[in-house]
Design an enzyme around this catalytic site. Structure first.
Site: not given
Ligand code: B3K
Ligand code: ZN
Length: 875
Positions: A121, A263, A265, A297-298, A301, A320
């Site tokens: 990302e 991140m 993923n 947080h992750e 997501h 976000e």
């Molecule tokens: N989604 C990622 C952030 C990605 C940043 C790219 N430069 C982490 C987060 O917000 O959870």
């Molecule tokens: Zn995030």
């Protein structure tokens, strides 16, 4: 990388994808300097036209279309590859080669401490292979990883492991299948000689999910808190939102070289080790809280971001803003809602408000960008979360939940927009939320001006509200909920009786607590039966991300600080009193006037310290002086030296005036029991260390500070003591710094703290100190955490050093930014932040800051990341 204006992407140009990729098979033959990637895609056509695939810095080896070699028919450009075909359904196989070892930008596939990891990302997947690198192309991924077994004990990718085994020549392989369709930005691969801790989580619907955290072997004793945080996150999302995890395994990998925090993923999160590793000796309460929040947080997501993703990157706040809101609520539930709210407001004000007033100001839904990575901002994240909170405030917990349920019911497996989110919230509750759109497309921090009129005869109180957006003439009024209450002069809450015709716009949450729903540029709210002139409690809970302007007297603030039922308002009132005192001193410094710390302030502070029924964390936060940056924000032109001087003066003044109370508080908050990460201990440590910081101003208590350092009870206390010593220039400082370094040498996260605390210390030799640290053997320009600890902290927090009148601070940072830009453009662009606010300083400093920016910009190989920010700042 080009100096002649790079391409700008606009939201208005969005077009739906021309092709689908139903499934993709990836095979990685991992080699440090020559990794071969085979990418086999099953593609379907949606529209006529040529095929365009994004790709950057790739060595193209071959392309096969339904088995036929079409390599020579491909047109390869700097940003991608195109191929003419009119087939409707076809298989495309592309083989490329990349160099993970040389990848210092840490985007795509790279190596960190000898391990492979990825960061895709926003647009990093195109540095791994040619693909439709956009979030609205969702595919099912299968990943085969092949690598040398002795160097890569674990081979990880997204989804569930379906196959693994040994191969000739010391190689082995693993195949991972992710059954959920996802955009390529959620792809991940990790390989290396890591170690793991394992656990399980039983979901609400009775499935056992394997949980694994992978770290470098030396860190294996620091993963427990992260694992506990993960289990708490999973349980919380089930109970609060009914959201259950969907794969059989959830993996987290911690790496030392990472551009941001973490991140999300799918099934394989990659984390900056800062947000995984902790033990009491080496991590502070703030670190522990940060780990719990980022793990949450992750994890959150997985639904808000992965199962429902963004249509395009202009919708970033969809995932976000919402996920930050969710992690804020999670932390609030785990610790203290009141404390968490204040922490978040402080963050927003010190970081997002300035961003919104500077040259990079953008709405939470930006309308254009040059480099998407530049838009992972406080605005998109934190203001975005505030906007989600507005829905929550307007609809209540139950209504918000209904909206979330409908959002998932409608959009699971889709890539959607912020409008889709709003529609779900509106439809689930049968309300019109169209006006919320204005929060998404207008930038700048709104100003909410409030005046009140009390009519003693009629016993009515009229609240006149006016909203505006600075520098936006034709602004569209925002929907602003205003948390509201009234107190009498004894500090008792008054019952609220809105007049009949305002029953629609005043929503009573209790007899004494209301939300005023402001929808117009100017609006009145009238209350009946108000028997005495009331004191207004405004914007309770910080109910909207605005700057409130209301003419409080100091007496009113003192009353609110000790009596209001809303803890945010209490904290805010005390902070305003402190701020006013610093401002008065700044003014006095410029004249011949004498100015003493007002007795009212001392009395109010004393009252808080003596009221043992209060949460120590709230007392601590109330009595912590506003940050220098935030004080600077109050001025059109920031006088760094005067603010610094006034700040120190007030700290010393309060230290003197309340000596006994600080000492008693310090002793009362002492706790020698074993470190625990819990609400009570954290709060007590916080207040203890605020008390110690005041005591540290007084010569007779200097020894106490060093004592706390020597006790080495936990990192929270050790670091607090060290910072006080450094700030006050205590005689034991050097001894402690050396001892600290020797103790923690080799532990990267702790050594980051060692760099940061020195970079932050403001005194005449601040710049020389920072310069000497640049040549310290442990300093490295390729490790983002280290760069942030020294250069990031110095430029952002060391106002005295960075803004040195001769411009040497600017020069030093500019030189380093140029070096970093050659290695890692994302990090270089982030370091530019403090330069973007040049307009806030005197003419001479403006000139010097602009010159530094110009120098950074005027290079042949300036990255587009840095180009975008530097050029917008100079425009
Ligand atoms: N989604 C990622 C952030 C990605 C940043 C790219 N430069 C982490 C987060 O917000 O959870
Ligand atoms: Zn995030």
């Amino acid at each position: 990388m080009t100096k002649s204006a790079p391409k700008v992407n606009y939201l208005k140009d969005y077009q739906t994808p021309a092709f689908t990729v139903d499934s993709v098979f990836l095979e990685f033959l991992l080699q440090p300097e020559a990794t071969q990637v085979t990418n086999r895609m099953q593609i379907g056509r949606l529209r006529a036209g040529d095929l365009w695939l994004d790709g950057e810095s790739l060595d193209l080896l071959s392309v096969h279309l339904d088995g036929e070699d079409v390599t020579s028919q491909c047109r390869v450009e700097e940003t991608g590859l195109s191929l003419s075909t009119d087939k409707e359904q076809f298989e495309l196989e592309i083989v490329t080669r990349i160099n993970p070892e040389k990848n210092t930008a840490l985007e795509g596939l790279y190596r960190t401490s000898g391990n492979y990891c990825t960061q895709c990302e926003a647009e990093g997947f195109r540095k791994i292979t040619y693909f439709f690198d956009r979030p609205d192309v969702l595919s099912v991924f299968t990943t085969k990883v092949v690598a040398d077994k002795s160097q890569n004990r674990y081979l990880l990718a997204n989804g569930n492991l379906t196959e693994s085994g040994d191969l000739p020549n010391g190689q082995h392989y693993a195949v991972w299948q992710d059954p959920f369709k996802k955009p390529c930005y959620l792809f991940a691969l990790v390989a290396g000689n890591l170690e793991k801790i394992s656990d399980t989580f039983r979901t609400q619907d009775g499935r056992d999910v394997a949980l694994e955290i992978y770290v470098e072997p030396r860190n294996i004793d620091k993963c427990e808190h992260a694992m506990e945080s993960l289990k708490r996150s999973m349980a919380w999302d089930e109970s609060r939102f009914g959201l259950i995890y969907d794969l059989d395994i959830y993996m987290i990998v911690a790496v030392d070289d990472f551009n941001m925090g973490a991140m999300e993923n799918k099934g394989l999160n990659v984390f900056n080790s800062k947000f995984v590793l902790a033990k009491p000796e080496s991590a502070t309460d703030v670190d522990y809280e940060g780990i719990e929040a980022v793990i949450g947080h992750e994890y959150f997501h997985n639904w808000t971001g992965n199962r429902v993703t963004c249509r395009d990157w202009f919708q970033l706040t969809l995932k976000e803003g919402l996920t930050v809101f969710r992690d804020q609520e999670f932390t609030a539930d785990m610790l203290s809602p009141a404390v968490k709210r204040i922490e978040d407001v402080k963050r927003l004000r010190s970081n997002q408000f300035p961003e919104d007033a500077g040259p990079m100001s953008h709405p939470i839904q930006p309308q254009s960008y040059i480099e998407m990575n530049n838009f992972y901002t406080m605005t998109v994240y934190e203001k975005g979360a505030e906007v989600v909170r507005l829905y929550h405030t307007l609809l209540g917990e139950g209504g918000f939940r209904k909206g979330m349920d409908l959002y998932f019911e409608r959009h699971d497996g889709q890539a959607v927009t912020v409008q889709d989110f709003r529609n779900a919230m509106a439809d689930a509750n049968g309300v019109d939320l169209q006006q919320m759109h204005n929060w998404y497309v207008q930038s700048g921090t709104p100003v909410l001006k409030i005046e009140s009129e009390y009519d003693a005869q009629m016993q009515t109180l009229t609240v006149n509200c006016e909203q505006s957006l600075p520098e936006t003439e034709d602004f569209k009024p925002l929907l602003i909920p205003i948390g509201f209450g009234m107190l009498n002069s004894e500090g008792h809450s008054l019952q609220l009786q809105p007049i009949e015709s305002h029953l629609q716009t005043v929503e009573l949450r209790s007899e004494t607590n209301a939300v005023l729903k402001m929808t117009k540029a100017q609006q009145q709210f009238v209350f009946n039966g108000v028997q005495t002139q009331p004191i207004l409690s405004l914007l309770r809970g910080f109910s909207a991300p605005v700057k409130l302007s209301y003419d409080y007297s100091d007496q009113e603030l003192a009353l609110l600080a000790s009596a209001d039922e809303d803890s945010f308002v209490r904290w805010e009132a005390m902070q305003t009193l402190l701020l006013r005192t610093v401002q008065a001193k700044v003014a006095a410094l410029k004249s011949v006037e004498e100015y003493a710390v007002p007795q009212l302030l001392v009395d109010t502070a004393e009252k808080l310290l003596l009221d043992h029924s209060l949460d120590p964390a709230l007392v601590a936060m109330s009595l912590t002086l506003p940050e220098l940056g935030y004080i600077g924000e109050q001025y059109r032109e920031v006088d760094v030296d005067a603010i610094h001087q006034a700040h120190n003066w007030l700290k010393n003044g309060l230290a003197q005036a309340l000596q006994d109370e600080w000492r008693n508080t310090y002793l009362r908050m002492q706790d020698d029991s074993e470190y625990r990460y819990d609400k009570r201990q954290i709060a007590e440590r916080m207040l203890k260390n605020v008390a110690l910081a005041y005591l540290g101003c007084l010569a007779q208590h200097q020894e106490r500070v060093f004592e706390q350092y020597r006790a080495q009870h936990n990192m929270t206390d050790v670091l607090a003591a060290m910072k006080i010593m450094l700030h006050q220039g205590h005689s034991q400082t050097d001894q402690a710094l050396q001892d600290f370094y020797q103790r923690w040498r080799g532990d990267n996260l702790v050594i980051d703290k060692w760099f940061a605390m020195q970079a932050e210390t403001q005194n005449e030799t601040a710049l020389e100190k920072a310069q000497s640290l640049l040549s310290h053997p442990d300093f490295s320009l390729t490790n983002p955490n280290r760069v942030r600890s020294l250069l990031g902290v110095f430029a952002r927090l060391n106002l005295v050093g960075f803004h040195r009148a001769d411009g040497a601070g600017y020069q030093m940072v500019a030189e380093q930014i140029i070096k970093v830009d050659e290695l890692n453009p994302q990090i270089a662009a982030r370091l530019l932040g403090p330069f973007t606010h040049w307009k806030r300083y005197d003419a001479e400093r403006q000139k010097l800051m602009r010159a530094a920016l110009q120098r950074i910009l005027d290079r042949d190989n300036v990255s587009k990341d840095v180009y975008e920010i530097a050029s917008k700042s100079l425009a």
